[in-house]
Design a protein around this motif. Structure first.
Motif, PDB file in Angstrom:
ATOM      1  N   GLY A  56       0.818  -1.196   0.000  1.00  0.00           N
ATOM      2  CA  GLY A  56       0.000   0.000   0.000  1.00  0.00           C
ATOM      3  C   GLY A  56       0.850   1.242   0.000  1.00  0.00           C
ATOM      4  O   GLY A  56       2.057   1.199   0.280  1.00  0.00           O
ATOM      5  N   GLU A  57       0.231   2.360  -0.305  1.00  0.00           N
ATOM      6  CA  GLU A  57       0.943   3.632  -0.274  1.00  0.00           C
ATOM      7  C   GLU A  57       1.137   4.094   1.159  1.00  0.00           C
ATOM      8  O   GLU A  57       2.084   4.821   1.467  1.00  0.00           O
ATOM      9  N   MET A  58       0.237   3.658   2.058  1.00  0.00           N
ATOM     10  CA  MET A  58       0.298   4.034   3.473  1.00  0.00           C
ATOM     11  C   MET A  58       0.688   2.820   4.308  1.00  0.00           C
ATOM     12  O   MET A  58       0.322   1.688   3.990  1.00  0.00           O
ATOM     13  N   ASP A  59       1.419   3.054   5.400  1.00  0.00           N
ATOM     14  CA  ASP A  59       1.872   1.967   6.270  1.00  0.00           C
ATOM     15  C   ASP A  59       0.740   1.380   7.092  1.00  0.00           C
ATOM     16  O   ASP A  59       0.740   0.187   7.406  1.00  0.00           O
ATOM     17  N   GLU A  60      -0.228   2.216   7.472  1.00  0.00           N
ATOM     18  CA  GLU A  60      -1.329   1.766   8.322  1.00  0.00           C
ATOM     19  C   GLU A  60      -2.656   2.211   7.726  1.00  0.00           C
ATOM     20  O   GLU A  60      -2.772   3.311   7.194  1.00  0.00           O
ATOM     21  N   VAL A  95      -7.297   6.549  -4.384  1.00  0.00           N
ATOM     22  CA  VAL A  95      -6.757   6.412  -5.741  1.00  0.00           C
ATOM     23  C   VAL A  95      -5.967   7.679  -6.063  1.00  0.00           C
ATOM     24  O   VAL A  95      -6.456   8.595  -6.724  1.00  0.00           O
ATOM     25  N   THR A  96      -4.737   7.739  -5.578  1.00  0.00           N
ATOM     26  CA  THR A  96      -3.879   8.905  -5.775  1.00  0.00           C
ATOM     27  C   THR A  96      -3.142   8.799  -7.102  1.00  0.00           C
ATOM     28  O   THR A  96      -3.071   7.734  -7.710  1.00  0.00           O
ATOM     29  N   PRO A  97      -2.558   9.904  -7.565  1.00  0.00           N
ATOM     30  CA  PRO A  97      -1.762   9.836  -8.801  1.00  0.00           C
ATOM     31  C   PRO A  97      -0.633   8.819  -8.730  1.00  0.00           C
ATOM     32  O   PRO A  97      -0.314   8.170  -9.737  1.00  0.00           O
ATOM     33  N   VAL A  98      -0.039   8.656  -7.552  1.00  0.00           N
ATOM     34  CA  VAL A  98       1.052   7.687  -7.400  1.00  0.00           C
ATOM     35  C   VAL A  98       0.535   6.265  -7.594  1.00  0.00           C
ATOM     36  O   VAL A  98       1.166   5.429  -8.255  1.00  0.00           O
ATOM     37  N   VAL A  99      -0.629   5.967  -7.014  1.00  0.00           N
ATOM     38  CA  VAL A  99      -1.230   4.641  -7.169  1.00  0.00           C
ATOM     39  C   VAL A  99      -1.588   4.389  -8.628  1.00  0.00           C
ATOM     40  O   VAL A  99      -1.314   3.312  -9.179  1.00  0.00           O
ATOM     41  N   MET A 100      -2.205   5.383  -9.282  1.00  0.00           N
ATOM     42  CA  MET A 100      -2.579   5.212 -10.687  1.00  0.00           C
ATOM     43  C   MET A 100      -1.356   4.976 -11.569  1.00  0.00           C
ATOM     44  O   MET A 100      -1.381   4.135 -12.473  1.00  0.00           O
ATOM     45  N   GLN A 101      -0.285   5.706 -11.300  1.00  0.00           N
ATOM     46  CA  GLN A 101       0.931   5.527 -12.077  1.00  0.00           C
ATOM     47  C   GLN A 101       1.494   4.120 -11.904  1.00  0.00           C
ATOM     48  O   GLN A 101       1.930   3.486 -12.872  1.00  0.00           O
ATOM     49  N   ALA A 124     -10.516   1.757 -13.147  1.00  0.00           N
ATOM     50  CA  ALA A 124     -11.151   2.673 -14.092  1.00  0.00           C
ATOM     51  C   ALA A 124     -10.523   4.061 -14.017  1.00  0.00           C
ATOM     52  O   ALA A 124     -10.304   4.712 -15.048  1.00  0.00           O
ATOM     53  N   GLU A 125     -10.230   4.525 -12.813  1.00  0.00           N
ATOM     54  CA  GLU A 125      -9.619   5.844 -12.638  1.00  0.00           C
ATOM     55  C   GLU A 125      -8.241   5.900 -13.296  1.00  0.00           C
ATOM     56  O   GLU A 125      -7.825   6.941 -13.814  1.00  0.00           O
ATOM     57  N   ALA A 126      -7.554   4.761 -13.301  1.00  0.00           N
ATOM     58  CA  ALA A 126      -6.241   4.684 -13.948  1.00  0.00           C
ATOM     59  C   ALA A 126      -6.359   4.511 -15.457  1.00  0.00           C
ATOM     60  O   ALA A 126      -5.343   4.469 -16.157  1.00  0.00           O
TER      61      ALA A 126
END
Length: 347
Positions: A56-60, A95-101, A124-126
């Motif tokens: 994940g992008e976040m630890d928790e 769904v952040t830009p980093v996740v989509m990338q 879909a967002e990506a």
């Protein structure tokens, strides 16, 4: 137009690497579905079929009732052969830009992507569902279709396999999808063993349509009185002419207003209303099929069964078995009291 890269096939020796992407708002059940199904898949020689991890992008993450600590960051996606995206609440959470990338990069490299429930919104967002047939939880299907008009949404099925990209409906449909992927990767015998351990069928009958709740009548001063009247006359044959006369309208005007408000013709709405009434009677009464047919106005029992299966994907008897009160239909072997011998896993 560039060709779509092929999904990476599992190695006959090394475990297939599955990475589950945990986003904020994570639906914990969707996460555990992937962990349980892929984590239980074993070869005959006792070797695991999959190596499963969570990133994940976040630890928790806070799931509402408890928290989850994620061991791996998004860099784990670069090692994945399959990425699973569980659902979130709300559907577009995290769904952040980093996740989509990261998802786009994985897709370009041929990684297989699969969503469970509202996880389809992240894909879909990506932009990874454009031009594809997809599904999601029936409550979110209209929203997915509205937000991403380039995506072909089917709310009636349990899952859709488009090759490199797969999507499933809500909750238990994620089990159906994951078992399908195991079967596709390692064969029916491995998938059947996972299904036995999970005490679920390898393949369920029908689709998501059997679980969809009836829609409320539209708040429309023109259509609502007519539809309320028609719902009280379902046992009778109702023609378009009869509906138009009741509405003091021409058939053409009535049809146009149904299309504008409901996206369907009066005849389509009437057929849907008859099936929904039949569903209620199957759920709440011990009436025979013949008695139900007479109350919903679908002609013969044969026609009723055909229409019911077309709309819900299952037969009336199977629908009652799934949703009707126990005692009217449950076979004696379906459950046993604690004093009786243990129930064996299905073969």
């Amino acid at each position: 137009m560039p060709s779509t890269p092929k999904a990476v096939a599992p190695s006959p020796l090394k475990p297939h690497r599955v990475v589950v992407l945990a986003l904020p708002g994570l639906i914990a059940f969707d996460l555990t579905i992937a962990l349980e199904v892929f984590g239980r898949a074993m070869r005959d020689v006792g070797m695991p079929c999959y190596q499963v991890s969570v990133c994940g992008e976040m630890d928790e993450l806070d799931t509402g009732l408890f928290g989850i600590r994620v061991k791996h960051g998004l860099e784990a996606l670069s090692e994945a052969q399959t990425i699973i995206v569980p659902g979130t609440e709300p559907a577009t959470a995290g769904v952040t830009p980093v996740v989509m990338q990261a998802l786009r990069k994985a897709h370009r490299h041929g990684v297989r992507l699969a969503s469970i429930c509202s996880g389809a919104f992240a894909l879909a967002e990506a932009g990874l569902l454009d031009g594809l047939r997809v599904t999601t939880h029936w409550k979110e299907a209209d929203s997915l279709a509205r937000l991403y008009p380039q995506v072909e949404v089917n709310a009636k099925v349990l899952f859709i396999d488009e090759g490199q990209v797969l999507t499933s409906a809500g909750a238990a449909a994620g089990l159906d999808l994951c078992l399908h992927m195991v079967r596709r990767d390692f064969g029916a015998a491995v998938a059947a063993q996972v299904a036995r351990l999970s005490v679920i069928p390898l393949q369920r009958e029908g689709g998501q349509a059997q679980f969809i709740q009836p829609q409320d009548l539209p708040h429309n001063k023109y259509l609502e009185p007519l539809m309320t009247w028609a719902l009280g006359q379902l046992h009778r044959p109702l023609s378009l002419d009869a509906l138009a006369k009741k509405a003091c309208s021409s058939q053409r005007t009535l049809n146009r207003r149904f299309q504008e408000q409901l996206g369907m013709s009066p005849a389509q709405w009437l057929s849907q209303a008859r099936i929904q009434r039949a569903q209620t009677l199957l759920e709440t009464t011990p009436l025979t099929i013949e008695d139900i047919v007479s109350k919903v106005g679908l002609g013969s029992a044969a026609n009723f069964r055909a229409q019911f299966h077309r709309v819900t994907g299952v037969s009336p008897s199977n629908y009652r078995r799934n949703f009707g009160p126990q005692g009217w239909h449950a076979p004696a072997t379906a459950f046993q009291l604690p004093s009786e011998r243990p129930v064996q896993a299905p073969r």
